[in-house]
Design an enzyme around this catalytic site. Structure first.
Site, short mmCIF file in Angstrom:
data_model
loop_
_atom_site.label_atom_id
_atom_site.label_comp_id
_atom_site.label_asym_id
_atom_site.label_seq_id
_atom_site.Cartn_x
_atom_site.Cartn_y
_atom_site.Cartn_z
N GLY A 9 0.82 -1.22 0.00
CA GLY A 9 0.00 0.00 0.00
C GLY A 9 0.85 1.26 0.00
N ALA A 10 1.86 1.29 -0.89
CA ALA A 10 2.77 2.43 -0.93
C ALA A 10 2.29 3.52 -1.89
CB ALA A 10 4.17 1.96 -1.33
N THR A 11 1.16 3.31 -2.54
CA THR A 11 0.72 4.27 -3.57
C THR A 11 0.02 5.49 -2.97
OG1 THR A 11 -1.34 3.03 -3.81
CG2 THR A 11 0.45 2.50 -5.35
N GLY A 13 -1.14 7.70 1.08
CA GLY A 13 -1.25 7.79 2.53
C GLY A 13 -0.02 7.37 3.32
N ARG A 35 -1.94 0.14 -8.02
CA ARG A 35 -1.85 1.17 -9.07
C ARG A 35 -0.42 1.33 -9.59
NH1 ARG A 35 -5.38 5.55 -5.79
NH2 ARG A 35 -4.42 4.38 -4.07
N ASN A 84 0.82 -2.56 5.46
CA ASN A 84 0.05 -1.32 5.55
C ASN A 84 -1.19 -1.31 4.66
OD1 ASN A 84 -0.19 1.81 5.78
ND2 ASN A 84 0.14 1.45 3.59
N TYR A 150 -14.73 -3.55 9.79
CA TYR A 150 -13.43 -2.88 9.70
C TYR A 150 -12.70 -3.00 11.04
CZ TYR A 150 -9.76 0.57 9.42
OH TYR A 150 -8.53 1.17 9.47
N LYS A 154 -9.15 -5.05 12.27
CA LYS A 154 -8.00 -4.41 12.93
C LYS A 154 -7.74 -5.04 14.30
CE LYS A 154 -6.87 -1.77 9.55
NZ LYS A 154 -5.63 -2.03 8.80
N PRO A 180 -3.40 3.84 14.70
CA PRO A 180 -3.77 5.26 14.62
C PRO A 180 -5.27 5.49 14.68
CG PRO A 180 -2.49 4.52 12.68
CD PRO A 180 -3.01 3.31 13.39
P1 NDP Z 1 -5.00 5.06 1.80
O1 NDP Z 1 -6.33 4.74 1.23
O2 NDP Z 1 -4.44 6.42 1.56
O3 NDP Z 1 -3.93 3.96 1.36
C1 NDP Z 1 -4.26 2.59 1.34
C2 NDP Z 1 -3.21 1.83 0.55
O4 NDP Z 1 -3.56 0.44 0.57
C3 NDP Z 1 -3.10 2.27 -0.89
O5 NDP Z 1 -1.76 2.39 -1.25
C4 NDP Z 1 -3.75 1.11 -1.66
O6 NDP Z 1 -3.09 0.94 -2.92
C5 NDP Z 1 -3.44 -0.08 -0.75
N1 NDP Z 1 -4.37 -1.18 -0.97
C6 NDP Z 1 -5.69 -1.23 -0.68
N2 NDP Z 1 -6.23 -2.39 -1.09
C7 NDP Z 1 -5.21 -3.12 -1.65
C8 NDP Z 1 -5.13 -4.39 -2.26
N3 NDP Z 1 -6.21 -5.18 -2.38
N4 NDP Z 1 -3.94 -4.81 -2.73
C9 NDP Z 1 -2.84 -4.03 -2.62
N5 NDP Z 1 -2.86 -2.80 -2.04
C10 NDP Z 1 -4.03 -2.35 -1.57
O7 NDP Z 1 -5.17 4.81 3.38
P2 NDP Z 1 -4.16 5.02 4.62
O8 NDP Z 1 -2.79 5.32 4.18
O9 NDP Z 1 -4.82 5.93 5.56
O10 NDP Z 1 -4.25 3.56 5.26
C11 NDP Z 1 -3.16 2.68 5.36
C12 NDP Z 1 -3.46 1.67 6.45
O11 NDP Z 1 -3.67 2.34 7.69
C13 NDP Z 1 -4.72 0.85 6.21
O12 NDP Z 1 -4.48 -0.47 6.65
C14 NDP Z 1 -5.77 1.52 7.10
O13 NDP Z 1 -6.77 0.64 7.50
C15 NDP Z 1 -4.91 1.95 8.26
N6 NDP Z 1 -5.41 3.05 9.07
C16 NDP Z 1 -5.83 4.23 8.50
C17 NDP Z 1 -6.30 5.26 9.30
C18 NDP Z 1 -6.81 6.54 8.75
O14 NDP Z 1 -7.63 7.21 9.43
N7 NDP Z 1 -6.41 6.97 7.56
C19 NDP Z 1 -6.28 5.14 10.76
C20 NDP Z 1 -5.85 3.85 11.24
C21 NDP Z 1 -5.41 2.87 10.42
P3 NDP Z 1 -3.83 0.63 -4.32
O15 NDP Z 1 -5.18 1.30 -4.27
O16 NDP Z 1 -2.89 1.22 -5.33
O17 NDP Z 1 -3.89 -0.84 -4.37
C1 8X3 Z 2 -9.18 4.33 10.82
C2 8X3 Z 2 -9.50 5.16 12.01
O1 8X3 Z 2 -11.34 5.84 13.61
O2 8X3 Z 2 -11.88 5.76 11.23
O3 8X3 Z 2 -8.68 3.11 11.18
O4 8X3 Z 2 -11.59 3.72 12.45
S1 8X3 Z 2 -11.15 5.11 12.34
#
Ligand code: NDP
Ligand code: 8X3
Length: 251
Positions: A9-11, A13, A35, A84, A150, A154, A180
């Site tokens: 998930g490096a693309t 966030g 992506r 991630n 969800y 987690k 987070p």
């Molecule tokens: P983003 O949506 O910005 O990033 C998510 C990343 O996950 C993207 O790079 C996406 O890449 C990748 N991804 C999703 N589905 C797949 C798949 N099937 N295969 C490969 N890659 C996948 O979200 P965040 O950066 O915020 O989230 C990152 C992590 O942190 C997640 O696990 C999320 O649950 C967790 N998190 C987020 C919080 C928030 O409030 N933002 C708080 C707590 C935890 P692509 O679409 O290119 O595949």
């Molecule tokens: C994402 C944070 O509070 O939306 O994991 O569940 S919250």
């Protein structure tokens, strides 16, 4: 020796911010996500010699296996696996949600994490060094309306991280679960099915965590001395706390 981190998930966030921070500290990167165009952009931005990219879907076990087989030798010693990649879909009550969305979250947040971990771990154990860093959430510990599946995925990440530590005692491998709260990325846009306005509304009037905040915490856990294991880090923005419990008051 230069260290290597594999980020799922490096693309976007947290994953993208972590890629930027680790490479600026001299790490080699294996960057993944679905992506391909974004991965290519990142590789251009961060430097071809230090960055290997692989586009695949973590829900697909065969694709995960193929990706690992194809890692070039110079990126082969993985010091950190940052699990991630993940997503939330929807915020409706359990009895009204789309079962496909639940399945998608389970496949991504649980099964994807399992495939990556199981396939990367043996080489870490053989080298007696490595660090698995999982992305949990406050939703793994604290329920909220609409958190249903969800949050449960987690909670899986949290308990799996603890159980991994138990299994890996004596191997030198570290395990950390990052938990987070509210953070602004593409997360809510995905959660609300691409509705950018609805996602923006969620953050209105708040000062949420940023992907850079989380990347710094990840980097901090990774750069502790080798005998120190950060089991978990729960982090919220100051504007968030436990104030959202629902009380059904009979009138
Ligand atoms: P983003 O949506 O910005 O990033 C998510 C990343 O996950 C993207 O790079 C996406 O890449 C990748 N991804 C999703 N589905 C797949 C798949 N099937 N295969 C490969 N890659 C996948 O979200 P965040 O950066 O915020 O989230 C990152 C992590 O942190 C997640 O696990 C999320 O649950 C967790 N998190 C987020 C919080 C928030 O409030 N933002 C708080 C707590 C935890 P692509 O679409 O290119 O595949
Ligand atoms: C994402 C944070 O509070 O939306 O994991 O569940 S919250």
């Amino acid at each position: 020796m230069t260290k290597t981190i594999l980020i799922t998930g490096a693309t976007s966030g947290f994953g993208k911010a972590s890629a930027e921070l680790f490479v600026s500290n001299g790490w080699k990167l294996i960057l993944t996500g679905r992506r391909q165009d974004r991965l290519q952009e990142l590789q251009e931005q961060l430097g071809k010699t230090n960055v290997h990219i692989a586009a695949f879907d973590v829900r697909n076990r065969q694709q995960v296996e193929a990706m690992i087989k194809d890692i070039p030798k110079e990126f082969g010693n993985i010091d950190i696996l940052l699990n991630n990649a993940g997503l939330a879909l929807g915020l409706g009550p359990a009895h009204e949600t789309d079962l496909d969305e639940w399945e998608n979250m389970v496949d991504t947040n649980i099964k994807g994490l399992l495939y990556m971990t199981r396939l990367i771990l043996p080489a870490m154990v053989a080298r007696k060094t490595g660090h698995i860093i999982n992305l949990g959430s406050i939703a793994g510990s604290w329920p909220y309306p609409g958190g249903n599946t969800y949050g449960a995925t987690k909670a899986f990440a949290q308990q799996f991280s603890r159980n991994l530590r138990a299994d890996l005692a004596g191997t030198g491998i570290r395990v950390t679960n990052i938990e987070p709260g509210l953070a602004e990325s593409e997360f809510s846009i995905v959660r609300f099915g691409g509705d950018v306005e609805k996602a923006a509304k969620l953050y209105e009037g708040t000062e949420p965590l940023t992907p850079a905040d989380i990347a710094e915490i990840i980097y901090w856990t990774a750069s502790r001395p080798a005998h120190v294991n950060i089991n978990a880090v729960e982090v919220m923005p100051v504007c968030q706390s436990w104030g959202n419990f629902v009380i059904d008051r009979k009138k």
